[in-house]
Design a protein around this motif. Structure first.
Motif, PDB file in Angstrom:
ATOM      1  N   ARG A   1      -9.405  -5.018   2.467  1.00 30.15           N
ATOM      2  CA  ARG A   1      -9.321  -4.604   1.064  1.00 30.15           C
ATOM      3  C   ARG A   1      -8.655  -5.679   0.219  1.00 30.15           C
TER       4      ARG A   1
ATOM      5  N   SER B   1      -6.323   0.810  -4.607  1.00 23.57           N
ATOM      6  CA  SER B   1      -5.207   0.859  -3.659  1.00 23.57           C
ATOM      7  C   SER B   1      -4.558  -0.499  -3.460  1.00 23.57           C
TER       8      SER B   1
ATOM      9  N   PHE C   1       0.790  -1.230   0.000  1.00 22.53           N
ATOM     10  CA  PHE C   1       0.000   0.000   0.000  1.00 22.53           C
ATOM     11  C   PHE C   1       0.822   1.280   0.000  1.00 22.53           C
TER      12      PHE C   1
ATOM     13  N   ARG D   1      -6.990  10.560  -5.216  1.00 20.00           N
ATOM     14  CA  ARG D   1      -7.806  11.024  -4.098  1.00 20.00           C
ATOM     15  C   ARG D   1      -7.777  12.557  -4.020  1.00 20.00           C
TER      16      ARG D   1
ATOM     17  N   VAL E   1      -2.356   5.992  -5.658  1.00 16.29           N
ATOM     18  CA  VAL E   1      -3.745   6.451  -5.498  1.00 16.29           C
ATOM     19  C   VAL E   1      -3.871   7.801  -4.794  1.00 16.29           C
ATOM     20  N   ARG E   2      -2.829   8.257  -4.131  1.00 22.41           N
ATOM     21  CA  ARG E   2      -2.946   9.519  -3.391  1.00 22.41           C
ATOM     22  C   ARG E   2      -3.318  10.673  -4.321  1.00 22.41           C
TER      23      ARG E   2
ATOM     24  N   ILE F   1     -11.616   3.433  -5.096  1.00 19.72           N
ATOM     25  CA  ILE F   1     -10.238   3.734  -4.710  1.00 19.72           C
ATOM     26  C   ILE F   1      -9.690   2.676  -3.760  1.00 19.72           C
ATOM     27  N   SER F   2     -10.578   2.020  -3.003  1.00 16.07           N
ATOM     28  CA  SER F   2     -10.122   0.912  -2.162  1.00 16.07           C
ATOM     29  C   SER F   2      -9.588  -0.219  -3.030  1.00 16.07           C
TER      30      SER F   2
ATOM     31  N   GLY G   1      -1.298   0.876  -4.859  1.00 16.16           N
ATOM     32  CA  GLY G   1      -1.276   1.638  -3.610  1.00 16.16           C
ATOM     33  C   GLY G   1      -0.322   2.815  -3.605  1.00 16.16           C
TER      34      GLY G   1
ATOM     35  N   GLU H   1      -0.491   4.779   1.254  1.00 13.86           N
ATOM     36  CA  GLU H   1      -1.868   4.485   1.670  1.00 13.86           C
ATOM     37  C   GLU H   1      -1.896   3.786   3.036  1.00 13.86           C
TER      38      GLU H   1
END
Length: 208
Positions: free
Chosen positions: A63, A132, A38, A143, A139-140, A128-129, A136, A41
């Motif tokens: 997840r 990720s 991740f 978001r 994804v920031r 987004i889960s 991972g 994340e």
């Protein structure tokens, strides 16, 4: 009586060992496996859970359980070219209309994720889960772009969101394995901003 005590101690020890193995062999490969999978994340989840590491790891493990077996669908060459061209237009649009650009970037990423096999619809957190688990380290930015698309962000915040979001876009549009993305965010931070990223750069992304 002595034998009964020995048996009781053995049962307790076996139960403790079982619980330990069950806890450490969670989906994702334990704490280190979750951190590797991740990236940023992982720390975000810890912060969201008010520094409760166990709670954060339970969420991340869930997840992995739900989305770890998800197989990304390939893009056709035509679809890839379409998305690359659309991303280039969004970057160019940022100069004259930052808010509209981040809004369209947010929608473009959602459509691209859908075409790669990720959850569709308006449930951003579910999408987004799932992302990720496989991306991972990227994804920031997505978001941040999603937040910026809702307004109340400065132009600089929108610019930074667009720069960070490009790493996920490139990962999805080029089908780069998730294991190759670990250092991509840092590299993107030194890359072109939406103002300087022209169509030529975006087209190059589609051919890698």
């Amino acid at each position: 009586m002595f034998i009964i005590v020995i048996i009781a101690v053995a049962v307790i020890a076996a139960t403790a060992a079982f619980l330990y193995v069950k806890r450490t062999r969670k989906p994702g490969g334990g704490r280190r496996g979750l951190q590797n999978r991740f990236g940023p994340e992982y720390q975000r989840a810890v912060t969201e859970h008010h520094d409760d590491v166990m709670a954060a790891e339970r969420e991340l493990s869930e997840r992995v359980r739900r989305y770890g077996s998800l197989q990304e669908k390939p893009l056709s060459p035509e679809s890839r070219q379409y998305y690359v061209a659309q991303w280039a237009e969004v970057q160019e649009q940022f100069v004259s209309s930052p808010q509209k650009a981040v809004t369209e970037a947010d929608m473009l990423l959602a459509h691209l994720a859908r075409d790669r096999g990720y959850p569709d619809g308006e449930q951003f957190e579910e999408r987004i889960s799932a992302l990720s688990v496989h991306h991972g380290h990227c994804v920031r930015g997505y978001r941040s772009t999603h937040v910026a698309a809702r307004g109340h962000s400065s132009t600089e915040e929108m610019r930074e969101a667009m720069i960070e979001a490009r790493s996920l876009f490139e990962a999805l549009v080029t089908a780069r394995p998730a294991t190759d993305q670990r250092h991509q965010q840092t590299a993107d931070g030194r890359g072109h901003s939406p103002r300087t990223s022209g169509r030529r750069h975006a087209k190059g992304s589609g051919t890698s």
